[in-house]
Design a protein around this motif. Structure first.
Motif, PDB file in Angstrom:
ATOM      1  N   GLY B  56     -90.777  19.454 -56.969  1.00 37.56           N
ATOM      2  CA  GLY B  56     -91.619  18.379 -57.045  1.00 37.56           C
ATOM      3  C   GLY B  56     -91.496  17.392 -58.132  1.00 37.56           C
ATOM      4  N   PHE B  57     -90.631  17.725 -58.978  1.00 36.40           N
ATOM      5  CA  PHE B  57     -90.303  16.533 -59.902  1.00 36.40           C
ATOM      6  C   PHE B  57     -88.779  16.619 -60.674  1.00 36.40           C
ATOM      7  N   ALA B  58     -88.137  15.709 -60.932  1.00 34.36           N
ATOM      8  CA  ALA B  58     -86.810  15.614 -61.452  1.00 34.36           C
ATOM      9  C   ALA B  58     -86.607  16.312 -62.769  1.00 34.36           C
ATOM     10  N   HIS B  59     -85.771  17.321 -62.784  1.00 30.74           N
ATOM     11  CA  HIS B  59     -85.526  17.975 -64.145  1.00 30.74           C
ATOM     12  C   HIS B  59     -84.328  18.430 -63.969  1.00 30.74           C
ATOM     13  N   ARG B  60     -83.797  18.897 -65.395  1.00 29.52           N
ATOM     14  CA  ARG B  60     -82.393  19.438 -65.579  1.00 29.52           C
ATOM     15  C   ARG B  60     -82.388  20.848 -65.971  1.00 29.52           C
ATOM     16  N   ASP B  61     -81.717  21.608 -65.242  1.00 29.71           N
ATOM     17  CA  ASP B  61     -81.603  23.153 -65.699  1.00 29.71           C
ATOM     18  C   ASP B  61     -80.319  23.161 -66.194  1.00 29.71           C
ATOM     19  N   THR B  62     -80.459  23.949 -67.705  1.00 29.66           N
ATOM     20  CA  THR B  62     -78.939  24.484 -67.916  1.00 29.66           C
ATOM     21  C   THR B  62     -78.660  25.804 -67.668  1.00 29.66           C
ATOM     22  N   LEU B  63     -77.442  26.036 -66.997  1.00 25.42           N
ATOM     23  CA  LEU B  63     -77.263  27.160 -66.345  1.00 25.42           C
ATOM     24  C   LEU B  63     -76.582  28.281 -67.237  1.00 25.42           C
ATOM     25  N   GLY B  64     -76.567  29.446 -66.851  1.00 24.34           N
ATOM     26  CA  GLY B  64     -75.949  30.574 -67.604  1.00 24.34           C
ATOM     27  C   GLY B  64     -74.746  31.058 -66.988  1.00 24.34           C
ATOM     28  N   TRP B  65     -73.957  31.886 -67.350  1.00 25.56           N
ATOM     29  CA  TRP B  65     -72.909  32.403 -66.958  1.00 25.56           C
ATOM     30  C   TRP B  65     -72.828  32.827 -65.386  1.00 25.56           C
ATOM     31  N   ASP B  66     -74.101  33.384 -65.022  1.00 30.64           N
ATOM     32  CA  ASP B  66     -74.273  33.988 -63.744  1.00 30.64           C
ATOM     33  C   ASP B  66     -75.173  32.949 -62.992  1.00 30.64           C
ATOM     34  N   GLY B  67     -75.146  31.880 -63.227  1.00 30.06           N
ATOM     35  CA  GLY B  67     -75.958  30.750 -62.370  1.00 30.06           C
ATOM     36  C   GLY B  67     -77.536  30.656 -62.605  1.00 30.06           C
ATOM     37  N   GLU B  68     -77.875  31.523 -63.693  1.00 29.90           N
ATOM     38  CA  GLU B  68     -79.304  31.736 -63.847  1.00 29.90           C
ATOM     39  C   GLU B  68     -79.720  30.520 -64.835  1.00 29.90           C
ATOM     40  N   THR B  69     -81.170  30.035 -64.652  1.00 27.33           N
ATOM     41  CA  THR B  69     -81.452  28.852 -65.455  1.00 27.33           C
ATOM     42  C   THR B  69     -81.863  29.401 -66.967  1.00 27.33           C
ATOM     43  N   ILE B  70     -81.144  28.872 -67.822  1.00 29.18           N
ATOM     44  CA  ILE B  70     -81.515  29.477 -69.256  1.00 29.18           C
ATOM     45  C   ILE B  70     -82.364  28.498 -69.851  1.00 29.18           C
ATOM     46  N   ASN B  71     -82.614  27.276 -69.479  1.00 29.24           N
ATOM     47  CA  ASN B  71     -83.281  26.311 -70.120  1.00 29.24           C
ATOM     48  C   ASN B  71     -83.566  25.187 -69.023  1.00 29.24           C
ATOM     49  N   TRP B  72     -84.750  24.631 -68.952  1.00 30.23           N
ATOM     50  CA  TRP B  72     -84.878  23.266 -68.236  1.00 30.23           C
ATOM     51  C   TRP B  72     -85.637  22.353 -68.787  1.00 30.23           C
ATOM     52  N   ARG B  98     -69.924  18.284 -74.155  1.00 29.12           N
ATOM     53  CA  ARG B  98     -70.560  19.247 -74.993  1.00 29.12           C
ATOM     54  C   ARG B  98     -71.091  20.417 -73.770  1.00 29.12           C
ATOM     55  N   TYR B  99     -71.537  20.182 -72.765  1.00 31.37           N
ATOM     56  CA  TYR B  99     -72.379  20.914 -71.836  1.00 31.37           C
ATOM     57  C   TYR B  99     -71.182  22.287 -71.647  1.00 31.37           C
ATOM     58  N   ARG B 100     -69.921  21.507 -71.314  1.00 28.89           N
ATOM     59  CA  ARG B 100     -68.761  22.445 -70.772  1.00 28.89           C
ATOM     60  C   ARG B 100     -68.491  23.475 -72.120  1.00 28.89           C
ATOM     61  N   SER B 101     -68.378  22.775 -73.214  1.00 30.68           N
ATOM     62  CA  SER B 101     -67.874  23.912 -74.370  1.00 30.68           C
ATOM     63  C   SER B 101     -68.995  24.718 -74.668  1.00 30.68           C
ATOM     64  N   GLU B 102     -70.391  24.202 -74.625  1.00 33.59           N
ATOM     65  CA  GLU B 102     -71.350  25.265 -74.845  1.00 33.59           C
ATOM     66  C   GLU B 102     -71.565  26.307 -73.560  1.00 33.59           C
ATOM     67  N   PHE B 103     -71.106  26.156 -72.454  1.00 37.18           N
ATOM     68  CA  PHE B 103     -71.278  26.990 -71.405  1.00 37.18           C
ATOM     69  C   PHE B 103     -69.984  27.928 -71.512  1.00 37.18           C
ATOM     70  N   LEU B 104     -68.842  27.459 -71.855  1.00 40.87           N
ATOM     71  CA  LEU B 104     -67.649  28.270 -72.152  1.00 40.87           C
ATOM     72  C   LEU B 104     -68.123  29.435 -73.301  1.00 40.87           C
ATOM     73  N   ARG B 105     -68.638  28.715 -74.304  1.00 33.96           N
ATOM     74  CA  ARG B 105     -69.048  29.694 -75.389  1.00 33.96           C
ATOM     75  C   ARG B 105     -69.885  30.747 -75.237  1.00 33.96           C
ATOM     76  N   ARG B 106     -70.914  30.356 -74.144  1.00 36.93           N
ATOM     77  CA  ARG B 106     -71.897  31.328 -73.834  1.00 36.93           C
ATOM     78  C   ARG B 106     -71.510  32.549 -73.123  1.00 36.93           C
ATOM     79  N   GLY B 107     -70.240  31.925 -72.269  1.00 38.52           N
ATOM     80  CA  GLY B 107     -69.580  33.074 -71.358  1.00 38.52           C
ATOM     81  C   GLY B 107     -68.626  33.978 -72.211  1.00 38.52           C
ATOM     82  N   SER B 108     -68.119  33.162 -73.411  1.00 36.77           N
ATOM     83  CA  SER B 108     -67.322  34.252 -74.178  1.00 36.77           C
ATOM     84  C   SER B 108     -67.866  35.137 -75.039  1.00 36.77           C
ATOM     85  N   LYS B 109     -69.356  35.231 -74.906  1.00 38.71           N
ATOM     86  CA  LYS B 109     -70.052  36.342 -75.886  1.00 38.71           C
ATOM     87  C   LYS B 109     -70.288  37.502 -75.131  1.00 38.71           C
TER      88      LYS B 109
END
Lengths: 221, 109
Positions: B56-72, B98-109
């Motif tokens: 019911g409201f506009a928001h941004r989800d930052t997603l994890g490697w498996d598609g899970e929301t890690i931050n909104w 930045r979103y792309r590189s942070e995502f790739l960094r999360r995945g490489s851990k």
């Protein structure tokens, strides 16, 4: 492809995101736009006011289509016609999946085989039908393109760029094609919309020149 | 006037990265939207960040490697979905790298 961002990838992505914004604005403003466009097609946007991005995205679409992806090009930034009758004749998007090059049903006689070497552009053109067909050129790698009949999509021939500088260096047997070749400029109609942007012999590097001199010296010896 | 839904994947670069834009509009009013930036890794799309009007409201989800929301994060135009849709594209235009590189960094851990 490695996932390292190059300057050109970054620039293309930046410009495409901006284009997505324009496209969404058009979608919101116009209920009829794209009403018949399948949702599962990959869209590639073509700006009408940015030739270099349009060209880069068009090549992106060809690569995507050649991988079998259902791909559609969509013009962005076109002024919409005011009359519906004119609008029905407008071509705003077209599919690329329909292009399926096939080998000719019957091979033409050998006399119809045309080989042209364009020395100024270091490009070799092969045409199975004596350049009689209207062709569409489709790049398939950095140095080669297939030439297909624009109506039947039959393979009509090939174009190899950087022929001596790259292709013959990789596969010396290709040099025998020059025995059959006519030496002249390749015409625009023979290129079928392709643009040749390779280096010419005048741009040969010192290293390449040294390699040629060494090879000739080896023959003399 | 009946609502019209749009759902498009738009290719962005030679990697095959794309942005998925999905919205439903009724006249000029956007009644639901979702914008998702996906990167292509080894031929598989991976969602990186999503903007939508779910809950019911506009928001941004930052997603994890498996598609899970890690931050909104709530969007500035939380109730004006048309403005939020524009904001989403503007945010991606400015920050996708930045979103792309942070995502790739999360995945490489």
């Amino acid at each position: 492809m490695k996932n390292e961002l190059t300057e050109s990838i970054i620039a293309q992505t930046n410009r495409n995101f901006a284009l997505v914004g324009e496209f969404i604005a058009e979608l919101i403003a116009d209920d009829d736009l794209q009403s018949d466009l399948a949702d599962d097609a990959l869209l590639i946007l073509v700006p009408v006011d940015d030739l270099s991005l349009a060209r880069a995205n068009f090549e992106l679409a060809l690569r995507s289509a050649s991988r079998g992806e259902k791909t559609r090009l969509q013009f962005v930034g076109r002024e919409r016609p005011s009359k519906r009758s004119r609008e029905s004749n407008e071509l705003n998007e077209f599919g690329t999946r329909e292009i399926h090059p096939t080998f000719p049903m019957t091979l033409p006689p050998g006399a119809d085989l045309t080989v042209v070497y364009d020395q100024a552009r270091d490009a070799l053109l092969v045409d199975f039908f004596k350049s009689r067909r209207v062709v569409l050129g489709i790049p398939v790698s950095a140095h080669t393109a297939v030439r297909i009949d624009s109506e039947t999509h039959e393979l009509v021939g090939y174009l190899v760029v950087s022929f001596l500088q790259f292709a013959v260096a990789q596969s010396p047997v290709l040099a025998t094609a020059l025995r059959r070749a006519t030496f002249r400029s390749i015409t625009e109609s023979e290129l079928g919309g392709l643009e040749i942007r390779n280096r010419t012999e005048s741009a040969m590097s010192d290293l390449e020149a040294l390699a040629v001199v060494s090879e000739i010296s080896r023959f003399i010896a | 006037m009946s609502p019209i839904e749009r759902d498009h994947r738009i290719t962005l670069n030679d990697f095959g990265d794309y942005v998925r834009v999905n919205f439903t509009k009724n006249g000029p009013t956007i009644i639901w939207f979702m914008v998702q930036f996906e990167v292509m890794l080894d031929g598989e799309p991976k969602p990186v960040v999503r903007y939508d009007s779910a809950h019911g409201f506009a928001h941004r989800d930052t997603l994890g490697w498996d598609g899970e929301t890690i931050n909104w994060q709530e969007m500035h135009n939380r109730n004006d979905y048309r403005a939020a849709l524009t904001d989403a594209i503007n945010d991606l235009t400015e920050n996708w790298e930045r979103y792309r590189s942070e995502f790739l960094r999360r995945g490489s851990k």
